[in-house]
Motif scaffolding. Structure first.
Motif, PDB file in Angstrom:
ATOM      1  N   HIS A  78       0.723  -1.253   0.213  1.00  0.00           N
ATOM      2  CA  HIS A  78       0.112   0.077   0.135  1.00  0.00           C
ATOM      3  C   HIS A  78       0.935   1.265   0.080  1.00  0.00           C
ATOM      4  CE1 HIS A  78      -3.221  -2.603   2.173  1.00  0.00           C
ATOM      5  NE2 HIS A  78      -3.190  -2.703   0.972  1.00  0.00           N
ATOM      6  N   VAL A  79       1.852   1.206   0.777  1.00  0.00           N
ATOM      7  CA  VAL A  79       2.861   2.355   1.012  1.00  0.00           C
ATOM      8  C   VAL A  79       3.374   2.722  -0.263  1.00  0.00           C
ATOM      9  CG1 VAL A  79       4.611   3.625   2.332  1.00  0.00           C
ATOM     10  CG2 VAL A  79       2.844   2.161   3.371  1.00  0.00           C
ATOM     11  N   LEU A  80       4.031   1.647  -0.800  1.00  0.00           N
ATOM     12  CA  LEU A  80       4.955   1.761  -2.099  1.00  0.00           C
ATOM     13  C   LEU A  80       3.957   2.098  -3.305  1.00  0.00           C
ATOM     14  CD1 LEU A  80       7.063  -1.670  -1.701  1.00  0.00           C
ATOM     15  CD2 LEU A  80       7.881   0.812  -1.546  1.00  0.00           C
ATOM     16  N   GLU A  81       2.907   1.502  -3.499  1.00  0.00           N
ATOM     17  CA  GLU A  81       1.963   2.129  -4.466  1.00  0.00           C
ATOM     18  C   GLU A  81       1.692   3.707  -4.488  1.00  0.00           C
ATOM     19  OE1 GLU A  81       0.667   0.238  -6.820  1.00  0.00           O
ATOM     20  OE2 GLU A  81      -0.255  -1.697  -5.876  1.00  0.00           O
ATOM     21  N   THR A  82       1.698   4.047  -3.252  1.00  0.00           N
ATOM     22  CA  THR A  82       1.646   5.594  -3.078  1.00  0.00           C
ATOM     23  C   THR A  82       2.966   6.409  -3.316  1.00  0.00           C
ATOM     24  OG1 THR A  82      -0.184   5.188  -1.571  1.00  0.00           O
ATOM     25  CG2 THR A  82       0.760   7.556  -1.478  1.00  0.00           C
ATOM     26  N   TYR A  83       4.125   5.875  -2.789  1.00  0.00           N
ATOM     27  CA  TYR A  83       5.388   6.417  -2.539  1.00  0.00           C
ATOM     28  C   TYR A  83       5.867   6.584  -3.991  1.00  0.00           C
ATOM     29  CZ  TYR A  83      10.282   6.774  -1.128  1.00  0.00           C
ATOM     30  OH  TYR A  83      11.528   7.233  -1.080  1.00  0.00           O
ATOM     31  N   PHE A  84       5.551   5.502  -5.055  1.00  0.00           N
ATOM     32  CA  PHE A  84       6.116   5.587  -6.537  1.00  0.00           C
ATOM     33  C   PHE A  84       4.832   6.134  -6.929  1.00  0.00           C
ATOM     34  CE2 PHE A  84       9.028   2.568  -4.594  1.00  0.00           C
ATOM     35  CZ  PHE A  84      10.182   2.940  -5.254  1.00  0.00           C
ATOM     36  N   SER A  85       4.695   7.424  -7.170  1.00  0.00           N
ATOM     37  CA  SER A  85       3.601   8.095  -7.769  1.00  0.00           C
ATOM     38  C   SER A  85       4.167   9.246  -8.568  1.00  0.00           C
ATOM     39  CB  SER A  85       2.972   8.835  -6.617  1.00  0.00           C
ATOM     40  OG  SER A  85       2.347   9.964  -7.050  1.00  0.00           O
ATOM     41  N   PRO A  86       3.352   9.678  -9.658  1.00  0.00           N
ATOM     42  CA  PRO A  86       3.922  10.480 -10.715  1.00  0.00           C
ATOM     43  C   PRO A  86       3.855  12.040  -9.969  1.00  0.00           C
ATOM     44  CG  PRO A  86       1.763   9.312 -11.415  1.00  0.00           C
ATOM     45  CD  PRO A  86       1.782   9.015 -10.017  1.00  0.00           C
ATOM     46  N   GLU A  87       3.470  12.324  -8.913  1.00  0.00           N
ATOM     47  CA  GLU A  87       3.525  13.438  -8.189  1.00  0.00           C
ATOM     48  C   GLU A  87       4.408  13.609  -7.173  1.00  0.00           C
ATOM     49  OE1 GLU A  87       1.139  15.229  -9.216  1.00  0.00           O
ATOM     50  OE2 GLU A  87       0.199  13.638 -10.070  1.00  0.00           O
ATOM     51  N   LYS A  88       5.655  14.282  -7.561  1.00  0.00           N
ATOM     52  CA  LYS A  88       6.629  14.438  -6.801  1.00  0.00           C
ATOM     53  C   LYS A  88       6.717  15.174  -5.725  1.00  0.00           C
ATOM     54  CE  LYS A  88       8.966  13.352 -11.301  1.00  0.00           C
ATOM     55  NZ  LYS A  88       8.317  12.197 -11.510  1.00  0.00           N
ATOM     56  N   ASP A  89       5.959  16.276  -5.404  1.00  0.00           N
ATOM     57  CA  ASP A  89       6.206  17.379  -4.401  1.00  0.00           C
ATOM     58  C   ASP A  89       5.495  17.298  -3.300  1.00  0.00           C
ATOM     59  OD1 ASP A  89       3.760  17.577  -5.426  1.00  0.00           O
ATOM     60  OD2 ASP A  89       3.712  19.525  -6.217  1.00  0.00           O
ATOM     61  N   PHE A  90       5.151  16.175  -2.431  1.00  0.00           N
ATOM     62  CA  PHE A  90       4.700  16.255  -1.076  1.00  0.00           C
ATOM     63  C   PHE A  90       6.084  15.343  -0.465  1.00  0.00           C
ATOM     64  CE2 PHE A  90       0.214  16.880   0.507  1.00  0.00           C
ATOM     65  CZ  PHE A  90       0.941  17.766   1.787  1.00  0.00           C
ATOM     66  N   TYR A  91       6.975  16.063  -0.046  1.00  0.00           N
ATOM     67  CA  TYR A  91       8.212  15.662   0.523  1.00  0.00           C
ATOM     68  C   TYR A  91       7.883  14.992   1.872  1.00  0.00           C
ATOM     69  CZ  TYR A  91      12.712  16.462   2.898  1.00  0.00           C
ATOM     70  OH  TYR A  91      13.781  16.277   3.303  1.00  0.00           O
ATOM     71  N   MET A  92       7.136  15.792   2.543  1.00  0.00           N
ATOM     72  CA  MET A  92       6.656  15.478   4.138  1.00  0.00           C
ATOM     73  C   MET A  92       5.947  13.906   3.998  1.00  0.00           C
ATOM     74  SD  MET A  92       4.005  17.097   6.518  1.00  0.00           S
ATOM     75  CE  MET A  92       2.492  15.829   7.196  1.00  0.00           C
ATOM     76  N   LEU A  93       5.188  13.752   3.132  1.00  0.00           N
ATOM     77  CA  LEU A  93       4.400  12.498   2.996  1.00  0.00           C
ATOM     78  C   LEU A  93       5.224  11.303   2.620  1.00  0.00           C
ATOM     79  CD1 LEU A  93       0.896  13.576   1.993  1.00  0.00           C
ATOM     80  CD2 LEU A  93       1.699  13.277   4.092  1.00  0.00           C
ATOM     81  N   ASP A  94       6.343  11.931   1.585  1.00  0.00           N
ATOM     82  CA  ASP A  94       7.047  10.868   1.119  1.00  0.00           C
ATOM     83  C   ASP A  94       7.949  10.458   2.312  1.00  0.00           C
ATOM     84  OD1 ASP A  94       6.420  10.607  -1.352  1.00  0.00           O
ATOM     85  OD2 ASP A  94       7.979  11.563  -2.137  1.00  0.00           O
ATOM     86  N   ARG A  95       8.458  11.198   3.426  1.00  0.00           N
ATOM     87  CA  ARG A  95       9.222  10.740   4.411  1.00  0.00           C
ATOM     88  C   ARG A  95       8.236  10.051   5.637  1.00  0.00           C
ATOM     89  NH1 ARG A  95      11.787  13.787   1.519  1.00  0.00           N
ATOM     90  NH2 ARG A  95      11.700  11.369   0.570  1.00  0.00           N
ATOM     91  N   PHE A  96       6.838  10.310   5.531  1.00  0.00           N
ATOM     92  CA  PHE A  96       6.028   9.316   6.289  1.00  0.00           C
ATOM     93  C   PHE A  96       6.110   8.014   5.588  1.00  0.00           C
ATOM     94  CE2 PHE A  96       2.637  12.221   8.787  1.00  0.00           C
ATOM     95  CZ  PHE A  96       3.734  13.002   9.431  1.00  0.00           C
ATOM     96  N   CYS A  97       5.878   7.760   4.237  1.00  0.00           N
ATOM     97  CA  CYS A  97       5.939   6.467   3.752  1.00  0.00           C
ATOM     98  C   CYS A  97       7.253   5.834   3.954  1.00  0.00           C
ATOM     99  CB  CYS A  97       5.791   6.807   2.127  1.00  0.00           C
ATOM    100  SG  CYS A  97       4.453   7.367   1.319  1.00  0.00           S
ATOM    101  N   GLU A  98       8.269   6.524   4.021  1.00  0.00           N
ATOM    102  CA  GLU A  98       9.607   5.707   4.227  1.00  0.00           C
ATOM    103  C   GLU A  98       9.800   5.249   5.857  1.00  0.00           C
ATOM    104  OE1 GLU A  98      12.076   8.822   3.324  1.00  0.00           O
ATOM    105  OE2 GLU A  98      11.854   8.617   1.140  1.00  0.00           O
TER     106      GLU A  98
END
Lengths: 388, 388
Positions: B198-218
């Protein structure tokens, strides 16, 4: 890890132009608003006009409380509560930063209390009924737009006190990052330092076992450091302002603290500074934080500081742990310095004659033995002095 | 970054013993329950007794739907909806993992639809009214306890379809990590792989600009990797089970996807595998994910894969980016292998004769050009074959 109940009921409309959702949100609760704001910047930038136009077009009436100060005063609360009572207000709409929102939250319960609002802050009376509060955020800092607490100042007694209740959590918040484009460098830097302080207060906790939330904390800190710097250089960078705005809410909306206990440390020390000298809260926090870190670094805390250094600043995990910890503290200081935040209490007008009384008052609200590292008045005094 | 509305209204009672809060929660909505569960493990471990004792002591009546299968069937939904209609049910309480909860969510609207529930899945009819759903979670995996979607299977037509509505988000969820102590190694591993997916499906997304949420994903991914391994070695480690349980909710409760768009990739490919062969969903995901990663690695995606490698696996950021990306994919595979998850489709009983039809069906639900890397039926077939 302690049991907890997750219940963050604020509905957040996030993004450019979301203000259009405000009238409909208000009308769920009524059609008479108390509109609360500060010293009129919203009248200059068009936000006041947008909001009141929306009200007019939707048959929403309003009365206004303006002139709410930074470090909002109990006198503003009294004034707002009187307006609510006299005008049969259904909903309070706060437009501004944490001060305006905190003031509105306490108005929401002071309206139903038959006495001076300060009684609620000194716990002489318990808030029992609340008006719904909505917010339109114009500064990323306190996170008041999504939490259930408020801090109110009494400049006559030099007290800055905290009140919280689940009902004070805003029902709806409008978070439009473009409203923060015009926030100046000083407020951007101190607001971001405030967000970081909320996260650090939770991250450095006696509870060690909520790994997932520690990773969230690190993500929030990295976001603040990364985008704080960018927002200062490019104040109209949407991505930077948006990330900081959302980080402000998540730094204190309860999520990162669920399952942990333990009161905060640096905030109570700072509250005395702004209660006595009316300084900018985030600046006080940025001055105190590295000094507090240096003071509490010990064999008991070094592992956590090393973890902070590796995961937030990318310091080489192979180094000796004290070396990592000290580098992490140094980097924390450097971040605030690079943002142009004053580094000493002297620079912001604190005078040495008040250090003792402030230290004594701070120690009283420091939560005894349950904080990360217990501090008495003597410890606080040493930290204050290290900041001179 | 797109505009969004944050609105996650599930109240979560998290921790040991929180089941005591269920009767009071139910009574907010009524006193007639449909109790939904699977194949009776809750009767063996005492949970059934605890829940029904709480109901009896609080004057709550209930009817039961048991025997809900993994990959829950539309026939179970029909049966549950009939029970709700015939008995005037006020609240549905799902006790189990994602299958039981998904089934309950669709029952909640099928109750008010005058026809076979499958109509709602094939979008022949639109759900319009819903019973409130509450959950007692016994498996950390799908995150259905805090999201508003459900997946239902029709084994006659080999279809596995998705339905979502805000009203389907559970009102209350009880998350007691001790209920997952007895989850076996296979289900623990595949459940954790499901969360990661679930997390990877969202993390690998065409949208690149929600840095904070990428850190949450990690942070979520690191939590799964760290505690997935510990939970397999020490099934009664509270800290491990608690972190995995909370990660399961946050992997899919919408938070990490706010501000992003773009449909998922690996889930639609996996849904065909379980629709045709009834395999364990998380296992299918764990088999497909590294193969998908290898297939889509290119100059367009390498930066994101390198970021994944550095931030999730701690790979040296100084290495060449393709080297980091390939190491990250290899480590992803190694994590699943170390948990004992099968590595090929052959091992789980998939036969080659169905690959073509599954690839064609998967391609139809792959969301065209808006996914991270667009894939046609030929691409999906190649990924399936790479997993043989």
């Amino acid at each position: 890890m302690y049991n907890f109940t997750y219940d963050i009921g604020t509905k957040v409309h996030f993004g450019k132009g979301q203000i259009e959702k405000l009238p409909e949100a208000v009308k769920e609760y009524g059609n008479k608003v108390l509109l609360v704001y500060g010293h009129g910047s919203i009248r200059k930038n068009g936000l006041y006009d947008t909001i009141t136009k929306g009200f007019r077009e939707n048959g929403i009436e309003w009365v206004e409380l303006s002139g709410v100060d930074p470090n909002p005063r109990h006198t503003s609360v009294d004034e707002g509560a009187k307006l609510c009572r006299e005008n049969g207000v259904d909903v309070i709409v706060a437009v501004g930063g944490g001060s305006t929102i905190d003031c509105s939250k306490v108005i929401s319960c002071a309206t139903f209390y038959d006495g001076p609002s300060w009684d609620l802050l000194i716990k002489k009376a318990k808030p029992e009924k609340f008006l719904p509060v909505m917010t339109v955020l114009t500064l990323a800092a306190t996170g008041s737009e999504m939490d259930c607490g408020a801090v109110i100042s009494n400049m006559e007694t030099n007290d800055k006190l905290f009140l919280a209740a689940p009902e004070m959590r805003p029902k709806v918040s409008i978070l439009d990052p473009t409203y923060t484009f015009s926030v100046n460098k000083y407020q951007t830097a101190s607001g971001t330092a405030d967000i970081m302080s909320h996260v650090l207060e939770t991250y450095f906790s006696p509870e060690k076992d909520f790994y997932m939330l520690d990773r969230f904390c690190e993500g929030l800190l990295k976001t603040c450091i990364h985008y704080g710097t960018i927002a200062l250089e490019q104040p109209e960078n949407y991505e930077a302002r948006a990330n900081l705005m959302w980080a402000s809410s998540w730094g204190i909306n309860d999520m990162i603290g669920y399952g942990k206990r333990g009161p905060w440390t640096v905030h109570p020390m700072e509250h005395e500074l702004s209660a006595f000298f009316d300084i900018t809260h985030g600046v006080g926090l940025a001055i105190l934080t590295p000094a507090w870190m240096e003071y509490v670094l010990s064999d008991n805390t070094v592992d956590k500081f090393a973890e902070y250094g590796v995961n937030v600043f990318g310091i080489d995990a192979g180094l000796e742990k004290y070396e990592i910890a000290r580098a992490a503290i140094r980097k924390t200081r450097e971040v605030f310095r690079s943002w142009g935040i004053p580094e000493t209490l002297r620079e912001v007008g604190i005078t040495e004659d008040k250090l003792e009384i402030m230290a004594q008052k701070a120690a009283k609200s420091l939560g005894g033995d349950t904080v990360y590292v217990p501090l008495n008045a003597g410890d606080v005094l040493k930290i204050y002095k290290a900041c001179f």
